[in-house]
Design a protein around this motif. Structure first.
Motif, PDB file in Angstrom:
ATOM      1  N   ILE A   1      32.362  32.462 -45.022  1.00  0.00           N
ATOM      2  CA  ILE A   1      33.744  32.536 -46.369  1.00  0.00           C
ATOM      3  C   ILE A   1      34.466  34.034 -45.516  1.00  0.00           C
ATOM      4  N   ASN A   2      35.843  34.105 -44.976  1.00  0.00           N
ATOM      5  CA  ASN A   2      36.571  35.165 -45.516  1.00  0.00           C
ATOM      6  C   ASN A   2      37.117  35.631 -46.856  1.00  0.00           C
ATOM      7  N   ILE A   3      37.157  36.837 -46.497  1.00  0.00           N
ATOM      8  CA  ILE A   3      37.391  38.237 -47.739  1.00  0.00           C
ATOM      9  C   ILE A   3      38.827  38.693 -47.172  1.00  0.00           C
ATOM     10  N   ARG A   4      39.839  38.297 -47.778  1.00  0.00           N
ATOM     11  CA  ARG A   4      41.760  38.855 -47.193  1.00  0.00           C
ATOM     12  C   ARG A   4      41.368  40.310 -48.227  1.00  0.00           C
ATOM     13  N   HIS A   5      41.398  41.912 -47.525  1.00  0.00           N
ATOM     14  CA  HIS A   5      41.679  42.974 -48.201  1.00  0.00           C
ATOM     15  C   HIS A   5      42.582  42.702 -49.653  1.00  0.00           C
ATOM     16  N   GLU A   6      43.853  42.259 -48.580  1.00  0.00           N
ATOM     17  CA  GLU A   6      45.225  42.357 -50.354  1.00  0.00           C
ATOM     18  C   GLU A   6      45.971  40.719 -49.713  1.00  0.00           C
ATOM     19  N   LEU A   7      46.960  40.643 -50.813  1.00  0.00           N
ATOM     20  CA  LEU A   7      48.106  39.566 -50.827  1.00  0.00           C
ATOM     21  C   LEU A   7      49.476  39.816 -50.332  1.00  0.00           C
ATOM     22  N   ASN A   8      49.502  38.671 -49.169  1.00  0.00           N
ATOM     23  CA  ASN A   8      51.079  39.179 -49.223  1.00  0.00           C
ATOM     24  C   ASN A   8      51.746  37.665 -50.042  1.00  0.00           C
ATOM     25  N   ASP A   9      53.137  37.712 -49.645  1.00  0.00           N
ATOM     26  CA  ASP A   9      53.737  36.620 -50.566  1.00  0.00           C
ATOM     27  C   ASP A   9      53.156  35.401 -50.260  1.00  0.00           C
ATOM     28  N   TYR A  10      52.809  34.773 -48.939  1.00  0.00           N
ATOM     29  CA  TYR A  10      51.906  33.540 -48.412  1.00  0.00           C
ATOM     30  C   TYR A  10      51.015  33.673 -49.407  1.00  0.00           C
ATOM     31  N   LEU A  11      50.073  34.118 -48.906  1.00  0.00           N
ATOM     32  CA  LEU A  11      48.761  34.625 -49.634  1.00  0.00           C
ATOM     33  C   LEU A  11      48.580  33.948 -51.650  1.00  0.00           C
ATOM     34  N   LEU A  12      49.748  35.538 -52.196  1.00  0.00           N
ATOM     35  CA  LEU A  12      49.844  35.403 -53.693  1.00  0.00           C
ATOM     36  C   LEU A  12      49.631  33.784 -53.596  1.00  0.00           C
TER      37      LEU A  12
END
Length: 177
Positions: free
Chosen positions: A86-97
């Protein structure tokens, strides 16, 4: 039930992780989500991958359009078998959002349909909370019914479905923690 632990990948997990990637390669061949949450392990030598995910966890030497992220494996303690990643991204950029969300994950094909995806996601949500993420976005391909069920079991609320630039439907869920 066996005891499972969510841990950072280590050098001694190499053989198990590579076996899991081989299983995913065979069983999930051609699926858009084939390597979800693996942080590109299928593309790199293990030692290079381990260095990459270690650096990503502290935001060091990030590739363009990447954010800090922590990668964990779900380890079954009774036999030291890696059953998930599992991968947890610490924040969102436009693409991840829009298309990726905070968390991506996979369960080893031979270990699916045993509740381990839910267990892994529940453990990851606790880590996300420690990272001060109070509202977690998860996305899944509309055809990935197992992932949608896992997210919903973890209190994911469907916000909407969108069409990606590649033309497939993606479900977007939010979980308040």
């Amino acid at each position: 039930m066996n005891e499972y632990e969510l841990i950072s990948p280590r050098l001694e997990d190499k053989e198990e992780l590579l076996k899991m990637i081989e299983e995913i390669k065979i069983v999930d061949e051609g699926k858009r989500w084939q390597y979800a949450g693996t942080s590109s392990l299928e593309k790199l030598k293990y030692e290079e991958w381990l260095e990459k995910v270690t650096k990503e966890s502290i935001g060091k030497e990030l590739a363009p359009n990447r954010v800090s992220a922590s990668t964990f494996i779900l380890l079954r303690n009774s036999d030291n078998k890696v059953v998930g990643i599992i991968n947890i991204r610490h924040e969102l950029n436009d693409y991840l959002l829009n298309f990726g969300g905070h968390i991506g994950y996979s369960i080893r094909p031979s270990e699916r349909r045993k509740g381990l995806g839910t267990l892994q996601l529940e453990k990851a949500l606790k880590i996300a909370k420690e990272l001060n993420i109070s509202r977690v976005l998860l996305t899944c391909d509309s055809e990935n019914i197992g992932s949608a069920k896992t997210i919903e079991k973890c209190q994911g609320k469907l916000e909407n479905s969108i069409t990606t630039p590649d033309g497939y439907i993606l479900k977007r869920y939010w979980i308040n923690i």
